[in-house]
Design a protein around this motif. Structure first.
Motif, PDB file in Angstrom:
ATOM      1  N   GLN A   1      10.272   8.566   2.266  1.00  0.00           N
ATOM      2  CA  GLN A   1       9.186   7.598   2.095  1.00  0.00           C
ATOM      3  C   GLN A   1       9.709   6.267   1.565  1.00  0.00           C
ATOM      4  OE1 GLN A   1       6.161   8.134  -1.178  1.00  0.00           O
ATOM      5  NE2 GLN A   1       4.742   8.433   0.523  1.00  0.00           N
ATOM      6  N   ILE A   2       9.009   5.196   1.927  1.00  0.00           N
ATOM      7  CA  ILE A   2       9.263   3.863   1.381  1.00  0.00           C
ATOM      8  C   ILE A   2       8.116   3.507   0.446  1.00  0.00           C
ATOM      9  CG2 ILE A   2       9.388   1.392   1.905  1.00  0.00           C
ATOM     10  CD1 ILE A   2      10.660   2.131   4.571  1.00  0.00           C
ATOM     11  N   GLU A   3       8.459   3.044  -0.764  1.00  0.00           N
ATOM     12  CA  GLU A   3       7.463   2.507  -1.679  1.00  0.00           C
ATOM     13  C   GLU A   3       7.753   1.018  -1.860  1.00  0.00           C
ATOM     14  OE1 GLU A   3       6.683   4.542  -5.281  1.00  0.00           O
ATOM     15  OE2 GLU A   3       6.478   6.518  -4.315  1.00  0.00           O
ATOM     16  N   PHE A   4       6.727   0.207  -1.651  1.00  0.00           N
ATOM     17  CA  PHE A   4       6.883  -1.254  -1.609  1.00  0.00           C
ATOM     18  C   PHE A   4       5.868  -1.905  -2.539  1.00  0.00           C
ATOM     19  CE2 PHE A   4       5.272  -5.189   0.451  1.00  0.00           C
ATOM     20  CZ  PHE A   4       6.418  -5.965   0.444  1.00  0.00           C
ATOM     21  N   LYS A   5       6.330  -2.864  -3.351  1.00  0.00           N
ATOM     22  CA  LYS A   5       5.427  -3.633  -4.219  1.00  0.00           C
ATOM     23  C   LYS A   5       5.799  -5.107  -4.158  1.00  0.00           C
ATOM     24  CE  LYS A   5       6.033  -1.360  -8.183  1.00  0.00           C
ATOM     25  NZ  LYS A   5       5.831  -0.942  -9.602  1.00  0.00           N
ATOM     26  N   THR A   6       4.790  -5.964  -4.250  1.00  0.00           N
ATOM     27  CA  THR A   6       5.010  -7.407  -4.244  1.00  0.00           C
ATOM     28  C   THR A   6       3.794  -8.103  -4.826  1.00  0.00           C
ATOM     29  OG1 THR A   6       5.546  -9.326  -2.858  1.00  0.00           O
ATOM     30  CG2 THR A   6       4.075  -7.698  -1.909  1.00  0.00           C
ATOM     31  N   ASP A   7       3.996  -9.331  -5.284  1.00  0.00           N
ATOM     32  CA  ASP A   7       2.850 -10.155  -5.684  1.00  0.00           C
ATOM     33  C   ASP A   7       2.561 -11.198  -4.610  1.00  0.00           C
ATOM     34  OD1 ASP A   7       5.192 -11.737  -6.185  1.00  0.00           O
ATOM     35  OD2 ASP A   7       3.942 -13.086  -7.361  1.00  0.00           O
TER      36      ASP A   7
ATOM     37  N   VAL B   1      -2.224   2.390   0.189  1.00  0.00           N
ATOM     38  CA  VAL B   1      -2.227   0.932   0.310  1.00  0.00           C
ATOM     39  C   VAL B   1      -3.159   0.372  -0.760  1.00  0.00           C
ATOM     40  CG1 VAL B   1      -2.772  -1.062   1.753  1.00  0.00           C
ATOM     41  CG2 VAL B   1      -1.788   0.987   2.801  1.00  0.00           C
ATOM     42  N   SER B   2      -2.694  -0.620  -1.510  1.00  0.00           N
ATOM     43  CA  SER B   2      -3.525  -1.235  -2.542  1.00  0.00           C
ATOM     44  C   SER B   2      -3.293  -2.737  -2.564  1.00  0.00           C
ATOM     45  CB  SER B   2      -3.189  -0.652  -3.922  1.00  0.00           C
ATOM     46  OG  SER B   2      -3.932  -1.328  -4.935  1.00  0.00           O
TER      47      SER B   2
ATOM     48  N   GLY C   1      -2.415 -12.607 -14.283  1.00  0.00           N
ATOM     49  CA  GLY C   1      -3.630 -12.276 -13.533  1.00  0.00           C
ATOM     50  C   GLY C   1      -3.419 -12.166 -12.046  1.00  0.00           C
ATOM     51  N   ASN C   2      -2.176 -12.222 -11.607  1.00  0.00           N
ATOM     52  CA  ASN C   2      -1.889 -12.095 -10.176  1.00  0.00           C
ATOM     53  C   ASN C   2      -2.069 -10.654  -9.726  1.00  0.00           C
ATOM     54  OD1 ASN C   2      -1.083 -14.689 -10.592  1.00  0.00           O
ATOM     55  ND2 ASN C   2       1.024 -14.421  -9.934  1.00  0.00           N
ATOM     56  N   PRO C   3      -2.728 -10.421  -8.592  1.00  0.00           N
ATOM     57  CA  PRO C   3      -2.835  -9.052  -8.086  1.00  0.00           C
ATOM     58  C   PRO C   3      -1.477  -8.555  -7.597  1.00  0.00           C
ATOM     59  CG  PRO C   3      -3.697 -10.601  -6.469  1.00  0.00           C
ATOM     60  CD  PRO C   3      -3.421 -11.395  -7.719  1.00  0.00           C
ATOM     61  N   ILE C   4      -1.234  -7.274  -7.780  1.00  0.00           N
ATOM     62  CA  ILE C   4      -0.011  -6.643  -7.312  1.00  0.00           C
ATOM     63  C   ILE C   4      -0.352  -5.810  -6.093  1.00  0.00           C
ATOM     64  CG2 ILE C   4       1.900  -5.102  -7.886  1.00  0.00           C
ATOM     65  CD1 ILE C   4       1.821  -7.759  -9.491  1.00  0.00           C
ATOM     66  N   TYR C   5       0.335  -6.066  -4.995  1.00  0.00           N
ATOM     67  CA  TYR C   5       0.114  -5.349  -3.740  1.00  0.00           C
ATOM     68  C   TYR C   5       1.127  -4.210  -3.634  1.00  0.00           C
ATOM     69  CZ  TYR C   5      -2.197  -9.820  -2.774  1.00  0.00           C
ATOM     70  OH  TYR C   5      -2.997 -10.940  -2.855  1.00  0.00           O
ATOM     71  N   ALA C   6       0.683  -3.085  -3.114  1.00  0.00           N
ATOM     72  CA  ALA C   6       1.583  -1.934  -3.037  1.00  0.00           C
ATOM     73  C   ALA C   6       1.240  -1.069  -1.825  1.00  0.00           C
ATOM     74  CB  ALA C   6       1.487  -1.102  -4.306  1.00  0.00           C
ATOM     75  N   LEU C   7       2.242  -0.383  -1.327  1.00  0.00           N
ATOM     76  CA  LEU C   7       2.022   0.598  -0.270  1.00  0.00           C
ATOM     77  C   LEU C   7       3.110   1.659  -0.310  1.00  0.00           C
ATOM     78  CD1 LEU C   7       4.200   0.219   2.302  1.00  0.00           C
ATOM     79  CD2 LEU C   7       2.826  -1.814   2.719  1.00  0.00           C
ATOM     80  N   HIS C   8       2.761   2.842   0.181  1.00  0.00           N
ATOM     81  CA  HIS C   8       3.697   3.931   0.396  1.00  0.00           C
ATOM     82  C   HIS C   8       3.599   4.290   1.873  1.00  0.00           C
ATOM     83  CE1 HIS C   8       2.828   5.349  -4.028  1.00  0.00           C
ATOM     84  NE2 HIS C   8       3.384   4.145  -3.962  1.00  0.00           N
ATOM     85  N   ALA C   9       4.732   4.357   2.547  1.00  0.00           N
ATOM     86  CA  ALA C   9       4.711   4.615   3.977  1.00  0.00           C
ATOM     87  C   ALA C   9       5.871   5.508   4.371  1.00  0.00           C
ATOM     88  CB  ALA C   9       4.757   3.303   4.764  1.00  0.00           C
ATOM     89  N   ASP C  10       5.681   6.247   5.462  1.00  0.00           N
ATOM     90  CA  ASP C  10       6.754   7.086   5.984  1.00  0.00           C
ATOM     91  C   ASP C  10       6.811   6.964   7.497  1.00  0.00           C
ATOM     92  OD1 ASP C  10       4.913   9.042   7.210  1.00  0.00           O
ATOM     93  OD2 ASP C  10       4.507   9.695   5.153  1.00  0.00           O
ATOM     94  N   PHE C  11       7.770   7.646   8.095  1.00  0.00           N
ATOM     95  CA  PHE C  11       7.983   7.523   9.535  1.00  0.00           C
ATOM     96  C   PHE C  11       7.421   8.705  10.302  1.00  0.00           C
ATOM     97  CE2 PHE C  11      11.228   4.931   7.487  1.00  0.00           C
ATOM     98  CZ  PHE C  11      11.156   3.753   8.215  1.00  0.00           C
ATOM     99  N   ASN C  12       6.632   9.534   9.630  1.00  0.00           N
ATOM    100  CA  ASN C  12       6.016  10.677  10.306  1.00  0.00           C
ATOM    101  C   ASN C  12       4.936  10.195  11.257  1.00  0.00           C
ATOM    102  OD1 ASN C  12       7.570  12.525   8.850  1.00  0.00           O
ATOM    103  ND2 ASN C  12       6.126  12.523   7.149  1.00  0.00           N
ATOM    104  N   GLU C  13       4.853  10.836  12.380  1.00  0.00           N
ATOM    105  CA  GLU C  13       3.835  10.457  13.361  1.00  0.00           C
ATOM    106  C   GLU C  13       2.480  11.046  12.988  1.00  0.00           C
ATOM    107  OE1 GLU C  13       5.234  11.659  17.162  1.00  0.00           O
ATOM    108  OE2 GLU C  13       6.933  10.292  17.154  1.00  0.00           O
TER     109      GLU C  13
END
Length: 218
Positions: free
Chosen positions: A150-156, A178-179, A206-218
């Motif tokens: 899995q990939i876990e990704f965060k960014t502002d 996904v958030s 006060g900046n929102p933090i964006y995040a997602l967890h994703a994988d390569f499973n179909e």
């Protein structure tokens, strides 16, 4: 963000080759089994670890796993190393190198998870290929990750987040989470979140933090 050069950090890194692997030859595979006390543990990689608050906390909380902090800056590697030594984190190795060479650093199906935290957004269109969620990087992650990895990704950065969602979707990835405002999710999700230095600073403003967890499973 490039850190100011700190001579002590350079000296510390150079004096601990057992903990920091510097600019390895991309033509030679790294013998990771020799760098961890127990290489049978699951392996997780953070790409662009900065000062290492996230990866060192993760390693401390999860002694049943192995971790690699991939960071190109020597000063940052030194700061991570200092924390590793202070906390006695035998399950953490530091790799000073370029993420573009990830497939050369790790065997196929080597990792269980890859973390991308507050990566450089490279906002200009001509720099798209440098974004760590560009399709060529995603292809590399798929090779390095196990089938259920899995990939876990965060960014502002809202622009990078939107780009990354589209890029991963176009690549056929599956989203598990996904958030668009991670710090205001359910308490059980917020409690599990480990902040990076940048994340703490951005969230405090006060900046929102964006995040997602994703994988390569179909």
């Amino acid at each position: 963000m490039r850190l100011r050069n700190k001579p002590w950090a350079v000296e510390l890194v150079n004096s601990h080759p057992e903990s920091v692997l510097q600019n390895p030859d991309p033509e030679k595979k790294i013998d990771w089994a020799s760098r961890f006390e127990d290489f049978s543990k699951p392996l997780e990689i953070e790409i662009g670890s900065g000062k290492g608050q996230f990866i060192t906390t993760l390693a401390e909380q999860n002694p049943d796993k192995n971790f690699v902090a991939l960071e190109i800056q020597t000063t940052a590697a030194g700061i991570i190393l200092r924390t590793k030594l202070e906390k006695g984190l035998d399950n953490l190795q530091i790799l000073r190198g370029d993420a573009a060479n990830l497939a050369a650093f790790f065997d196929e199906n080597a990792a269980d998870k890859i973390y991308l935290n507050f990566s450089d957004p490279w906002p200009k269109t001509r720099h798209e290929k440098r974004r760590l969620t560009y399709k060529s990087f995603l292809a590399t992650y798929k090779t390095v990750l196990k089938d259920d990895g899995q990939i876990e990704f965060k960014t502002d950065n809202a622009g990078l987040f939107a780009y990354s969602v589209q890029s991963m979707n176009n690549f056929g990835m599956h989203f598990d989470f996904v958030s668009v405002d991670l710090h205001h999710e359910k308490p059980e999700i917020v409690e599990k979140n480990i902040e990076t230095e940048y994340e703490h600073k951005f969230a405090a403003k006060g900046n929102p933090i964006y995040a997602l967890h994703a994988d390569f499973n179909e």
